[in-house]
Design an enzyme around this catalytic site. Structure first.
Site, PDB file in Angstrom:
ATOM      1  CG  HIS A 119      -7.324   7.774   0.476  1.00 23.85           C
ATOM      2  ND1 HIS A 119      -7.722   6.242   0.322  1.00 23.85           N
ATOM      3  CD2 HIS A 119      -7.484   8.270  -0.818  1.00 23.85           C
ATOM      4  CE1 HIS A 119      -7.985   6.237  -1.068  1.00 23.85           C
ATOM      5  NE2 HIS A 119      -7.783   7.385  -1.845  1.00 23.85           N
TER       6      HIS A 119
ATOM      7  CB  CYS B 191       0.886   1.553   4.671  1.00 25.74           C
ATOM      8  SG  CYS B 191      -0.386   0.829   5.028  1.00 25.74           S
TER       9      CYS B 191
ATOM     10  CD  GLN C 231      -9.096  11.529  -4.626  1.00 23.44           C
ATOM     11  OE1 GLN C 231      -8.632  11.882  -5.481  1.00 23.44           O
ATOM     12  NE2 GLN C 231     -10.355  10.659  -4.776  1.00 23.44           N
TER      13      GLN C 231
ATOM     14  CG  HIS D 138      -4.081   3.782   3.599  1.00 21.30           C
ATOM     15  ND1 HIS D 138      -3.280   2.912   4.298  1.00 21.30           N
ATOM     16  CD2 HIS D 138      -4.117   4.822   4.657  1.00 21.30           C
ATOM     17  CE1 HIS D 138      -2.867   3.530   5.582  1.00 21.30           C
ATOM     18  NE2 HIS D 138      -3.309   4.680   5.574  1.00 21.30           N
TER      19      HIS D 138
ATOM     20  CG  HIS E  52      -3.971  -0.973   4.892  1.00 23.94           C
ATOM     21  ND1 HIS E  52      -3.692  -0.204   3.575  1.00 23.94           N
ATOM     22  CD2 HIS E  52      -4.738  -1.806   4.437  1.00 23.94           C
ATOM     23  CE1 HIS E  52      -4.041  -0.687   2.435  1.00 23.94           C
ATOM     24  NE2 HIS E  52      -4.816  -1.997   2.956  1.00 23.94           N
TER      25      HIS E  52
ATOM     26  CB  CYS F 121      -0.820   0.042   1.279  1.00 22.72           C
ATOM     27  SG  CYS F 121      -1.889   1.703   1.374  1.00 22.72           S
TER      28      CYS F 121
ATOM     29  CG  ASN G 295     -14.764   8.794  -4.768  1.00 23.97           C
ATOM     30  OD1 ASN G 295     -15.683   9.454  -4.458  1.00 23.97           O
ATOM     31  ND2 ASN G 295     -13.779   9.101  -5.786  1.00 23.97           N
TER      32      ASN G 295
HETATM   33 ZN   LIG Z   1      -2.304   1.351   3.609  1.00 22.71          ZN
END
Ligand SMILES: [Zn+2]
Ligand SMILES: [Zn+2]
Ligand SMILES: [Zn+2]
Length: 327
Positions: free
Chosen positions: A149, A35, A151, A147, A96, A32, A136
């Protein structure tokens, strides 16, 4: 690499970012790129062993701050423009497997402060007219990295959907003695009560009367705050608490981590006056109708722009409120 093309039939820009084809697609968890970088491990986007919340520029941006004039000149009927703008990635946690729903309120509160900081900083750039904060979540929405997150896009124009909303609010204000459309919608929801999910002290979560998705939820500031930057400390804490409860409720709907799109609508940063027109709120659109059925944007929704729903918001609100209250 980044260009805008004008669609004169819908009067909107379409962004082209061809290099995005090569972006990392669902890598295994041990590779990832979001991470932390483990000692002796491969270098990720974050060169640290751990982090709280991190923000950086997207490696595969839809818009770039220094996008050159497009090679394709376009015509007066269909002009082109540089794909200029900002694309940032906001990492919610270095864990994660976490999601917004599993994070503590304190972290969500910190995230709200990060969003506020980015709204102010990107909004202060002279070429950014609209700061769009979104997430999203889930493969059903087409995410390429699991992961946790979100935007942030800094657009050089006010995108069509918020523009339409702002135009409606401006028109409403003109015709209704300077009243705010969103404030009135919120009081109507409170008076009716059937679609209210969470009534916080400063924020309310509800399924709107006119929801376009079965479990679409809107989180409105109770005060007419034009943007996230206008929120005070108590309002931010209440927002964190309302978001946490809503997301935990979402995840107990079908027994899995619910995919969704989360978007924020607020005042543009083009220097205009949006008092009483823009009213800060967050909208969630989960695609699921049931545990195994998704609502697709099919012919009527995509080609006609007319949404057809097979379940009433009063019903879905009752179901979701039950899940939220049971927690
Ligand atoms: Zn990750
Ligand atoms: Zn308002
Ligand atoms: Zn909205």
């Amino acid at each position: 690499m980044n260009q805008l093309r004008w669609d004169p039939t819908l009067r909107e820009w379409v962004a082209y970012a061809t290099h995005r084809q090569e972006r990392t697609f669902l890598p295994p968890a041990e590779y990832c790129p979001l991470c932390p970088t483990k000692p002796g491990g491969f270098p990720t986007e974050v060169p640290r062993e751990s982090y709280e919340i991190a923000v950086f520029e997207n490696k595969f941006p839809s818009f770039a701050p220094n996008a050159p004039a497009p090679e394709e000149p376009g015509t007066s009927l269909t002009p082109t423009a540089p794909g200029r703008g900002i694309c940032e990635v906001v990492l919610y946690s270095d864990d994660h497997a976490a999601t917004l729903a599993t994070m503590g309120e304190r972290r969500i509160h910190n995230l709200i402060r990060v969003w506020t900081d980015r709204y102010e900083e990107l909004g202060s750039l002279d070429f950014v007219d609209y700061v769009f904060i979104f997430e999203n979540k889930g493969e059903a929405i087409g995410v390429t990295l699991h992961h946790p997150h979100g935007q942030i896009y800094g657009y050089t124009f006010i995108p069509p959907r918020p523009a339409k909303e702002l135009e409606a609010a401006r028109e409403y204000r003109k015709q209704n003695y300077e009243r705010c459309l969103h404030c009135d919608l919120l009081s109507q929801e409170h008076e009716d009560g059937r679609r209210i999910l969470i009534g916080g002290e400063h924020f309310t979560a509800f399924i709107p009367f006119y929801a376009h998705f079965p479990f679409e939820a809107h989180v409105y500031s109770r005060r007419c705050a034009p943007s996230i930057a206008d929120l005070g400390a108590e309002e931010r804490s209440d927002l964190a608490s309302v978001l946490k409860r809503l997301l935990v409720g979402y995840d107990s709907l079908f027994g899995f981590s619910l995919p969704y799109m989360m978007v924020m609508h607020q005042a543009p940063t083009d220097g205009g006056d949006y008092d009483g027109v823009a009213h800060f709120h967050i909208e969630f659109y989960p695609p699921n109708r049931t545990a195994d059925k998704l609502k697709y944007l099919a012919g009527s929704e995509t080609g006609a722009g007319a949404f057809i729903m097979d379940v009433l918001p009063e019903r879905t609100a009752e179901t979701l409120r039950g899940k939220i209250e049971a927690r």
